[in-house]
Motif scaffolding. Structure first.
Motif, PDB file in Angstrom:
ATOM      1  N   ASP A  27       0.802  -0.941  -0.091  1.00 25.17           N
ATOM      2  CA  ASP A  27       0.298  -0.074  -0.408  1.00 25.17           C
ATOM      3  C   ASP A  27       0.884   1.081  -0.003  1.00 25.17           C
ATOM      4  OD1 ASP A  27      -1.954  -2.050   2.471  1.00 25.17           O
ATOM      5  OD2 ASP A  27      -2.028  -1.596   0.116  1.00 25.17           O
ATOM      6  N   GLU A  28      -0.057   2.440  -0.624  1.00 26.66           N
ATOM      7  CA  GLU A  28       0.698   3.755  -1.041  1.00 26.66           C
ATOM      8  C   GLU A  28       1.988   3.939  -0.836  1.00 26.66           C
ATOM      9  OE1 GLU A  28      -0.815   6.178   2.581  1.00 26.66           O
ATOM     10  OE2 GLU A  28      -1.555   3.460   3.725  1.00 26.66           O
ATOM     11  N   ILE A  29       2.603   3.678  -2.279  1.00 24.96           N
ATOM     12  CA  ILE A  29       3.992   3.529  -2.398  1.00 24.96           C
ATOM     13  C   ILE A  29       4.402   5.056  -2.531  1.00 24.96           C
ATOM     14  CG2 ILE A  29       3.914   1.613  -4.516  1.00 24.96           C
ATOM     15  CD1 ILE A  29       3.689   4.138  -6.029  1.00 24.96           C
ATOM     16  N   GLY A  30       3.493   6.079  -1.716  1.00 26.21           N
ATOM     17  CA  GLY A  30       4.418   7.015  -1.704  1.00 26.21           C
ATOM     18  C   GLY A  30       4.799   7.677  -0.451  1.00 26.21           C
ATOM     19  N   SER A  53       9.883   9.475  -0.984  1.00 24.20           N
ATOM     20  CA  SER A  53       8.488  10.149  -0.364  1.00 24.20           C
ATOM     21  C   SER A  53       7.664  11.429  -1.099  1.00 24.20           C
ATOM     22  CB  SER A  53       8.205   9.318   1.260  1.00 24.20           C
ATOM     23  OG  SER A  53       9.045  10.167   1.857  1.00 24.20           O
ATOM     24  N   ARG A  71       5.745   8.386 -10.056  1.00 20.86           N
ATOM     25  CA  ARG A  71       5.102   7.310  -9.626  1.00 20.86           C
ATOM     26  C   ARG A  71       4.061   7.958  -9.755  1.00 20.86           C
ATOM     27  NH1 ARG A  71       8.031   9.162  -3.776  1.00 20.86           N
ATOM     28  NH2 ARG A  71       6.438  10.399  -3.222  1.00 20.86           N
ATOM     29  N   ASP A  72       2.954   7.051 -10.074  1.00 15.12           N
ATOM     30  CA  ASP A  72       1.350   7.261  -9.418  1.00 15.12           C
ATOM     31  C   ASP A  72       0.665   6.490  -8.141  1.00 15.12           C
ATOM     32  OD1 ASP A  72      -1.347   7.706  -9.819  1.00 15.12           O
ATOM     33  OD2 ASP A  72      -1.123   7.604 -11.835  1.00 15.12           O
ATOM     34  N   ASN A  73       0.765   7.715  -7.445  1.00 18.41           N
ATOM     35  CA  ASN A  73       0.577   7.093  -6.187  1.00 18.41           C
ATOM     36  C   ASN A  73      -0.833   6.338  -6.292  1.00 18.41           C
ATOM     37  OD1 ASN A  73       2.204   7.839  -5.100  1.00 18.41           O
ATOM     38  ND2 ASN A  73       2.170   9.835  -3.777  1.00 18.41           N
ATOM     39  N   ASP A  74      -1.902   7.116  -6.739  1.00 19.43           N
ATOM     40  CA  ASP A  74      -3.097   6.168  -7.275  1.00 19.43           C
ATOM     41  C   ASP A  74      -3.545   4.683  -7.414  1.00 19.43           C
ATOM     42  OD1 ASP A  74      -4.659   9.663  -7.899  1.00 19.43           O
ATOM     43  OD2 ASP A  74      -4.529   8.438  -6.385  1.00 19.43           O
ATOM     44  N   ASN A  76      -0.784   2.696  -7.845  1.00 17.47           N
ATOM     45  CA  ASN A  76       0.322   2.756  -6.772  1.00 17.47           C
ATOM     46  C   ASN A  76       1.651   1.841  -7.780  1.00 17.47           C
ATOM     47  OD1 ASN A  76      -0.179   1.610  -4.504  1.00 17.47           O
ATOM     48  ND2 ASN A  76       0.646  -0.111  -4.303  1.00 17.47           N
TER      49      ASN A  76
END
Length: 123
Positions: A27-30, A53, A71-74, A76
């Motif tokens: 979850d949440e690669i951001g 991050s 990256r695209d957090n939505d 992932n």
């Protein structure tokens, strides 16, 4: 099952472009420090791009100005846009991630890895 899955590799001529993707199952690669590495047979795995991050990005000198990590957090998903590819960019490319202090290009700093995707550049 690996937590990271790369795609988008292939064959391209010198000067061409490819975009690699890395789908993450965590979850949440951001919240993670994420990076791209590459490796050719007989050589150590080379770190080429990192995204913090915070969104800050850093690159190895060999790819700076030609490759872009994002990256695209939505979704992932981590990306590597590779432009003006050269013969020496031929390698297996891996995405990786860890939750500690970001900024090191050392492969030993990264805990999670994908299986890799092959990029071949020809003249």
């Amino acid at each position: 099952q690996r937590p990271l899955l790369e795609s988008g590799g292939g064959s391209v001529q010198v000067g061409g472009s490819l975009r690699l993707s890395c789908a993450a199952s965590m979850d949440e690669i951001g919240l993670w420090c994420m990076g791209w590495f590459r490796q050719v047979p007989g050589s150590e795995r080379e770190g080429i791009a990192i995204i913090y991050s915070s969104g800050k990005t850093i690159y190895a000198g060999s790819v700076e100005g030609r490759f872009t990590i994002s990256r695209d957090n939505d979704k992932n998903t981590l990306y590597l846009q590779m432009d003006n590819l050269q013969l020496e960019d031929t390698a297996s490319y891996y995405c990786a991630a860890h939750r500690w202090q970001c900024g090191s290009f050392s492969a030993a700093a990264f805990a999670l890895w994908g299986q890799g995707t092959q990029v071949s550049v020809s003249s």
